[in-house]
Scaffold this active site. Structure first.
Site, PDB file in Angstrom:
ATOM      1  N   TRP A  85       0.863  -1.201  -0.089  1.00 26.46           N
ATOM      2  CA  TRP A  85      -0.003   0.054  -0.071  1.00 26.46           C
ATOM      3  C   TRP A  85       0.882   1.194   0.040  1.00 26.46           C
ATOM      4  O   TRP A  85       1.956   1.068   0.446  1.00 26.46           O
ATOM      5  CB  TRP A  85      -1.039   0.072   1.257  1.00 26.46           C
ATOM      6  CG  TRP A  85      -0.319   0.006   2.599  1.00 26.46           C
ATOM      7  CD1 TRP A  85      -0.154  -1.214   3.418  1.00 26.46           C
ATOM      8  CD2 TRP A  85       0.138   0.956   3.258  1.00 26.46           C
ATOM      9  NE1 TRP A  85       0.371  -0.735   4.481  1.00 26.46           N
ATOM     10  CE2 TRP A  85       0.814   0.639   4.524  1.00 26.46           C
ATOM     11  CE3 TRP A  85       0.552   2.232   2.975  1.00 26.46           C
ATOM     12  CZ2 TRP A  85       1.227   1.330   5.390  1.00 26.46           C
ATOM     13  CZ3 TRP A  85       0.958   3.231   4.124  1.00 26.46           C
ATOM     14  CH2 TRP A  85       1.397   2.680   5.356  1.00 26.46           C
ATOM     15  N   GLU A 127       7.368   7.801  14.323  1.00 21.96           N
ATOM     16  CA  GLU A 127       7.579   7.344  13.097  1.00 21.96           C
ATOM     17  C   GLU A 127       8.304   8.046  12.120  1.00 21.96           C
ATOM     18  O   GLU A 127       9.162   7.549  11.669  1.00 21.96           O
ATOM     19  CB  GLU A 127       6.248   6.868  12.108  1.00 21.96           C
ATOM     20  CG  GLU A 127       5.287   5.903  12.783  1.00 21.96           C
ATOM     21  CD  GLU A 127       5.873   4.216  12.462  1.00 21.96           C
ATOM     22  OE1 GLU A 127       6.896   4.202  11.658  1.00 21.96           O
ATOM     23  OE2 GLU A 127       5.253   3.587  12.980  1.00 21.96           O
ATOM     24  N   GLU A 171       9.108   1.496   6.354  1.00 22.59           N
ATOM     25  CA  GLU A 171       8.716   2.000   7.473  1.00 22.59           C
ATOM     26  C   GLU A 171       8.408   3.594   6.950  1.00 22.59           C
ATOM     27  O   GLU A 171       7.631   4.441   7.888  1.00 22.59           O
ATOM     28  CB  GLU A 171       9.850   2.302   8.657  1.00 22.59           C
ATOM     29  CG  GLU A 171       9.761   1.012   9.264  1.00 22.59           C
ATOM     30  CD  GLU A 171       8.690   0.798  10.338  1.00 22.59           C
ATOM     31  OE1 GLU A 171       8.450   1.777  10.879  1.00 22.59           O
ATOM     32  OE2 GLU A 171       8.588  -0.433  10.959  1.00 22.59           O
ATOM     33  N   HIS A 214       5.078   5.088   6.775  1.00 20.60           N
ATOM     34  CA  HIS A 214       4.077   5.260   8.214  1.00 20.60           C
ATOM     35  C   HIS A 214       3.908   6.631   8.532  1.00 20.60           C
ATOM     36  O   HIS A 214       2.782   7.059   8.732  1.00 20.60           O
ATOM     37  CB  HIS A 214       4.559   4.198   9.211  1.00 20.60           C
ATOM     38  CG  HIS A 214       4.693   2.951   8.836  1.00 20.60           C
ATOM     39  ND1 HIS A 214       5.272   1.943   9.657  1.00 20.60           N
ATOM     40  CD2 HIS A 214       4.258   2.121   7.848  1.00 20.60           C
ATOM     41  CE1 HIS A 214       5.258   0.844   9.074  1.00 20.60           C
ATOM     42  NE2 HIS A 214       4.633   0.864   7.962  1.00 20.60           N
ATOM     43  N   GLU A 264       9.206  -3.484  17.540  1.00 17.55           N
ATOM     44  CA  GLU A 264       8.488  -3.566  16.352  1.00 17.55           C
ATOM     45  C   GLU A 264       6.963  -4.276  17.119  1.00 17.55           C
ATOM     46  O   GLU A 264       5.850  -3.773  16.551  1.00 17.55           O
ATOM     47  CB  GLU A 264       9.059  -4.492  15.233  1.00 17.55           C
ATOM     48  CG  GLU A 264      10.287  -3.868  14.521  1.00 17.55           C
ATOM     49  CD  GLU A 264       9.670  -2.881  13.768  1.00 17.55           C
ATOM     50  OE1 GLU A 264       8.928  -1.896  13.943  1.00 17.55           O
ATOM     51  OE2 GLU A 264      10.322  -2.790  12.670  1.00 17.55           O
ATOM     52  N   THR A 273       4.828  -1.213  18.304  1.00 15.35           N
ATOM     53  CA  THR A 273       4.260  -0.415  17.653  1.00 15.35           C
ATOM     54  C   THR A 273       3.471  -1.161  16.875  1.00 15.35           C
ATOM     55  O   THR A 273       2.283  -0.594  16.656  1.00 15.35           O
ATOM     56  CB  THR A 273       5.484   0.088  16.533  1.00 15.35           C
ATOM     57  OG1 THR A 273       6.086  -0.945  15.940  1.00 15.35           O
ATOM     58  CG2 THR A 273       6.412   1.000  17.025  1.00 15.35           C
ATOM     59  N   ASP A 330       2.217  -3.921   8.788  1.00 19.75           N
ATOM     60  CA  ASP A 330       3.753  -3.912   8.485  1.00 19.75           C
ATOM     61  C   ASP A 330       4.489  -3.921   9.715  1.00 19.75           C
ATOM     62  O   ASP A 330       5.355  -4.809   9.460  1.00 19.75           O
ATOM     63  CB  ASP A 330       4.104  -2.391   8.096  1.00 19.75           C
ATOM     64  CG  ASP A 330       3.711  -2.077   6.583  1.00 19.75           C
ATOM     65  OD1 ASP A 330       3.073  -3.004   5.838  1.00 19.75           O
ATOM     66  OD2 ASP A 330       4.110  -1.122   6.214  1.00 19.75           O
ATOM     67  N   GLU A 331       4.082  -3.513  10.926  1.00 20.59           N
ATOM     68  CA  GLU A 331       4.779  -3.707  12.067  1.00 20.59           C
ATOM     69  C   GLU A 331       5.024  -5.191  12.370  1.00 20.59           C
ATOM     70  O   GLU A 331       6.141  -5.727  12.856  1.00 20.59           O
ATOM     71  CB  GLU A 331       4.534  -3.090  13.077  1.00 20.59           C
ATOM     72  CG  GLU A 331       4.201  -1.474  12.999  1.00 20.59           C
ATOM     73  CD  GLU A 331       5.422  -0.605  12.619  1.00 20.59           C
ATOM     74  OE1 GLU A 331       6.517  -1.203  12.543  1.00 20.59           O
ATOM     75  OE2 GLU A 331       5.318   0.576  12.623  1.00 20.59           O
ATOM     76  N   HIS A 364       7.552  -7.151  10.507  1.00 25.34           N
ATOM     77  CA  HIS A 364       8.783  -6.691  10.811  1.00 25.34           C
ATOM     78  C   HIS A 364       9.164  -7.232  12.141  1.00 25.34           C
ATOM     79  O   HIS A 364      10.373  -7.568  12.226  1.00 25.34           O
ATOM     80  CB  HIS A 364       8.907  -5.096  10.966  1.00 25.34           C
ATOM     81  CG  HIS A 364       8.660  -4.097   9.731  1.00 25.34           C
ATOM     82  ND1 HIS A 364       8.514  -2.786   9.753  1.00 25.34           N
ATOM     83  CD2 HIS A 364       8.697  -4.812   8.471  1.00 25.34           C
ATOM     84  CE1 HIS A 364       8.416  -2.597   8.273  1.00 25.34           C
ATOM     85  NE2 HIS A 364       8.366  -3.689   7.546  1.00 25.34           N
TER      86      HIS A 364
HETATM   87 FE   LIG Z   1       8.390  -0.696  12.657  1.00 23.21          FE
HETATM   88 FE   LIG Z   2       6.465   2.081  11.637  1.00 22.82          FE
END
Ligand SMILES: [Fe+2]
Ligand SMILES: [Fe+2]
Length: 377
Positions: A72, A117, A155, A158, A208, A211, A240-241, A244
């Site tokens: 995205w 972020e 990242e 974000h 991570e 978050t 996403d986090e 990660h």
């Molecule tokens: Fe992160």
């Molecule tokens: Fe992030």
């Protein structure tokens, strides 16, 4: 992701005990710095561990990245300025109507998350302080460097997305928010990772996940306040986090396999220090305490709490199977005992802290990000 009451803010028994092992680190105020931080604590020969894991990292770490074409982008979630005549204005009006239902406390937390972020240059720098895995050229072709650059690139979306949403909402003082970001990037961070990738990857494994928890909670709250698009924004960032955290936890899992003593001692080291939040040095130029205010609001809304900190420690102990590691040295076994006993000790401390918080008088505060409107916490 923000409040670390247990390890940073409250002078609890753990803190006292930790002080016996490590001098207290100056993490409270943007103006104080640790006097002599430890540097390069990984024995130089262990660089070979990371060299020997390059093939593994290619197979087991890089797949946690998503191809750019499948990712995205911030544009997917905000009004399109190139749409048909009038549609951008209509979409912005709709965004602002949805945003009207969100309370001031929520904006404080969303801004704090966005500021965190946006200090991404600091985090890429931090990873590139780590011996044996740093990107030596800026475009190095080993999988550690490839990961770090592509992780940074993921990242980077974000803060960009949250920033655009905040700007269009009209609910926050963007100039003060931007000033906070500039101060924070200028201040850096003090994660206590000592140029040591063992410590660094324990830190990122924790962080991570923290978050992911925090963005997941801002998503849930946005939905509850009637803003499903903001919920999607925060939820997409949280996803996403989660990828990660899986990557970083896989790295520490592998270190536990190839060097169990080194890895368990690193986990113990970071747990004794406590995991500092990446944005702990934030300030807006109007006196101290901004991070503490942000933490207190995040705690009150249940976006990131001391309980989450304990949950993450407990999760990692289980994720890495720390109770079942065998063949450790004496020091390794002591580290194992400490780390495996930590969740229940932290849990007791947290319960006491919660009791105390319940009895405390409400406090009022003002935060520049929301035009200094008064908040009661
Ligand atoms: Fe992160
Ligand atoms: Fe992030």
């Amino acid at each position: 992701m923000q409040s670390l009451q247990l390890s940073i803010h409250s002078p609890g028994p753990l803190r006292a005990r930790r002080a016996a092992h490590h001098p207290p680190r100056a993490v409270m105020s943007p103006t104080r710095r640790a006097v002599r931080p430890v540097t390069h604590s990984m024995p130089p020969e262990k660089v070979e561990v990371f060299k020997s894991l390059e093939g593994w990292a290619e197979r087991a770490v890089l797949p946690h990245l998503k191809p750019v074409e499948n990712c995205w982008q911030p544009s997917d979630f905000v009004p399109d300025p190139s749409g048909p005549s009038g549609s951008f204005e209509d979409e912005v009006r709709a965004l602002r109507a949805r945003a009207a239902g969100l309370p001031d406390e929520y904006w404080v937390v969303l801004v704090g998350d966005m500021v965190t972020e946006e200090a991404l240059p600091t985090y890429q720098t931090m990873i590139n302080t780590l011996d044996g895995v740093r990107d030596e050229t800026g475009s190095a072709s080993n999988p550690w460097a490839i990961w770090t650059r592509a992780w940074t690139a993921e990242e980077n979306r974000h803060g960009d997305l949250l920033g655009r949403y905040l700007y269009l909402s009209g609910r926050v003082d963007m100039r003060m928010v931007e000033r906070t970001i500039q101060y924070l990037i200028g201040s850096g961070m003090e994660p206590g990772t000592e140029n040591n990738p063992y410590l660094g990857f324990v830190y990122t494994s924790f962080q991570e996940r923290a978050t992911a928890v925090s963005h997941g909670n801002t998503a849930r709250l946005a939905k509850g306040h009637g803003d499903p698009i903001l919920a999607r924004i925060c939820g997409s960032i949280a996803a996403d986090e989660k990828r990660h955290e899986a990557a970083y936890q896989a790295i520490v899992g592998k270190l536990l396999e190839v060097d169990p003593d080194g890895a368990i001692l690193a986990i113990e080291n970071m747990m004794r220090k406590g995991i500092t939040m990446p944005a702990h040095l934030m300030q807006d130029g109007r006196g101290p305490g901004l991070f503490d205010k942000f933490s207190a609001v995040a705690q009150k809304l249940g976006v990131y709490t001391g309980r989450d900190y304990v949950d993450i420690v407990e999760y990692l102990v289980g994720r890495w199977g720390l109770e079942n590691i065998e063949g450790l040295s004496g020091a390794g076994q002591r580290a194992q005992d400490f780390v495996c006993g930590l969740p229940s000790r932290l849990r007791r401390m947290q319960e006491r802290a919660d009791d105390k918080a319940q009895r405390a008088e409400p406090q009022s505060m003002r935060i520049s990000w929301i035009f200094d409107r008064e908040l009661t916490i």
